[in-house]
Design a protein around this motif. Structure first.
Motif, PDB file in Angstrom:
ATOM      1  N   THR A 100       3.016   1.164  -4.067  1.00 54.68           N
ATOM      2  CA  THR A 100       2.344   1.825  -4.688  1.00 54.68           C
ATOM      3  C   THR A 100       1.250   2.990  -5.087  1.00 54.68           C
ATOM      4  O   THR A 100       0.726   3.208  -4.236  1.00 54.68           O
ATOM      5  CB  THR A 100       1.289   0.448  -5.098  1.00 54.68           C
ATOM      6  OG1 THR A 100       2.251  -1.124  -5.043  1.00 54.68           O
ATOM      7  CG2 THR A 100       0.546   0.487  -6.273  1.00 54.68           C
ATOM      8  N   PHE A 120      -3.105   3.187  -5.146  1.00 50.82           N
ATOM      9  CA  PHE A 120      -3.719   1.735  -5.083  1.00 50.82           C
ATOM     10  C   PHE A 120      -4.582   2.025  -3.818  1.00 50.82           C
ATOM     11  O   PHE A 120      -4.462   2.465  -3.025  1.00 50.82           O
ATOM     12  CB  PHE A 120      -2.592   0.919  -4.838  1.00 50.82           C
ATOM     13  CG  PHE A 120      -3.692  -0.506  -4.511  1.00 50.82           C
ATOM     14  CD1 PHE A 120      -3.700  -1.443  -5.597  1.00 50.82           C
ATOM     15  CD2 PHE A 120      -3.980  -1.116  -3.171  1.00 50.82           C
ATOM     16  CE1 PHE A 120      -4.793  -2.535  -5.615  1.00 50.82           C
ATOM     17  CE2 PHE A 120      -4.699  -1.731  -2.914  1.00 50.82           C
ATOM     18  CZ  PHE A 120      -4.936  -2.863  -4.347  1.00 50.82           C
ATOM     19  N   HIS A 127      -4.511  -6.738  -4.481  1.00 52.31           N
ATOM     20  CA  HIS A 127      -3.417  -5.441  -5.609  1.00 52.31           C
ATOM     21  C   HIS A 127      -2.462  -6.709  -6.267  1.00 52.31           C
ATOM     22  O   HIS A 127      -2.198  -7.851  -6.301  1.00 52.31           O
ATOM     23  CB  HIS A 127      -1.862  -5.505  -4.644  1.00 52.31           C
ATOM     24  CG  HIS A 127      -0.962  -4.344  -5.107  1.00 52.31           C
ATOM     25  ND1 HIS A 127      -0.228  -5.398  -5.741  1.00 52.31           N
ATOM     26  CD2 HIS A 127      -1.353  -3.085  -5.125  1.00 52.31           C
ATOM     27  CE1 HIS A 127       0.387  -3.714  -6.246  1.00 52.31           C
ATOM     28  NE2 HIS A 127       0.667  -2.830  -5.550  1.00 52.31           N
ATOM     29  N   TRP A 131       0.564  -9.025  -4.986  1.00 52.84           N
ATOM     30  CA  TRP A 131       0.095  -9.354  -3.449  1.00 52.84           C
ATOM     31  C   TRP A 131       0.224 -10.672  -4.024  1.00 52.84           C
ATOM     32  O   TRP A 131       1.252 -11.775  -3.139  1.00 52.84           O
ATOM     33  CB  TRP A 131      -0.999  -9.015  -3.445  1.00 52.84           C
ATOM     34  CG  TRP A 131      -1.327 -10.027  -1.887  1.00 52.84           C
ATOM     35  CD1 TRP A 131      -0.978  -9.009  -0.676  1.00 52.84           C
ATOM     36  CD2 TRP A 131      -1.998 -11.012  -0.862  1.00 52.84           C
ATOM     37  NE1 TRP A 131      -1.389  -9.814   0.352  1.00 52.84           N
ATOM     38  CE2 TRP A 131      -1.372 -10.854   0.029  1.00 52.84           C
ATOM     39  CE3 TRP A 131      -2.912 -11.562  -1.449  1.00 52.84           C
ATOM     40  CZ2 TRP A 131      -2.263 -11.940   0.388  1.00 52.84           C
ATOM     41  CZ3 TRP A 131      -3.361 -13.017  -0.932  1.00 52.84           C
ATOM     42  CH2 TRP A 131      -3.035 -13.689  -0.100  1.00 52.84           C
ATOM     43  N   LYS A 186       0.814  -1.231   0.217  1.00 55.19           N
ATOM     44  CA  LYS A 186       0.229   0.337  -0.053  1.00 55.19           C
ATOM     45  C   LYS A 186       0.661   1.423   0.030  1.00 55.19           C
ATOM     46  O   LYS A 186       0.660   2.584  -0.728  1.00 55.19           O
ATOM     47  CB  LYS A 186      -0.906  -0.436   1.706  1.00 55.19           C
ATOM     48  CG  LYS A 186      -2.104   0.734   1.116  1.00 55.19           C
ATOM     49  CD  LYS A 186      -3.084   0.606   2.125  1.00 55.19           C
ATOM     50  CE  LYS A 186      -4.369   1.650   1.673  1.00 55.19           C
ATOM     51  NZ  LYS A 186      -5.943   1.059   2.963  1.00 55.19           N
TER      52      LYS A 186
END
Length: 192
Positions: free
Chosen positions: A48, A51, A58, A61, A45
């Protein structure tokens, strides 16, 4: 040929107690490592731009989880314990099959409890989580499917009882339970 160390994935709806049970299992299982996917989610988080939303959606992920778990298994002295709610069947299948494809032994357990028990635990959460009974029922129903088996009843079970059930299922030997109240909270605080 060496047998790969197991990954013990503890699944279930938010508030069911998988983090507490995972912490107890880690405390009582010598050599184990508590792998917290939330840490990776927070990093994603932060790293990015723009996002938002569920971190499990994601695009990086699952690939990062697979790489990180594979690396951690190679470094660990014992089983990896992964407490992480994962309700999406396709994502669940992709992640667990990806781990198995890389030669990792994954043992998946889903904790379930009656709606009232989960709601009571959510109210005690800090800060309290207020999900309607219908939403809790939906989440429990999603987890009760065959894709999320092996199911463990977490209702009135203590975290120690859940840890003992998982250890017995896997043939693992646990250290005796500590009688100190809130020991899992102290151990969690020492990780930070």
């Amino acid at each position: 040929m060496t047998v790969p160390l197991p990954i013990i994935w503890m699944n279930g709806p938010f508030g069911i107690g998988q983090t507490q049970a995972a912490q107890v299992l880690h405390t009582r299982l010598p050599g184990s490592f508590l792998f917290d996917p939330e840490e990776m989610g927070r990093a994603l988080k932060k790293l990015t731009p723009r996002f938002s939303g569920d971190l499990q959606t994601h695009p990086m992920w699952i690939p990062l989880m697979l790489d990180a778990l594979q690396f951690a298994v190679k470094q660990a002295d014992g089983p990896l314990i992964v407490p992480m709610p994962l309700t999406d069947v396709a994502r669940h299948r992709r992640l667990l099959s990806g781990l198995k494809d890389r030669g990792m032994a994954v043992h998946h357990y889903t904790l379930l409890a009656p709606v009232e028990v989960v709601q009571a635990r959510l109210r005690r959460h800090d800060p309290p989580v207020s999900w309607e009974a219908g939403e809790v029922e939906q989440r429990l129903k999603a987890f009760s499917g065959e894709a999320f088996a092996r199911h463990l009843t977490a209702g009135e079970c203590s975290p120690d009882a859940i840890a003992e059930e998982i250890a017995a299922d896997l043939g693992l030997t646990l250290k005796p339970a500590q009688k100190e109240p809130l020991r899992w909270l102290k151990a969690l605080g020492s990780r930070r």
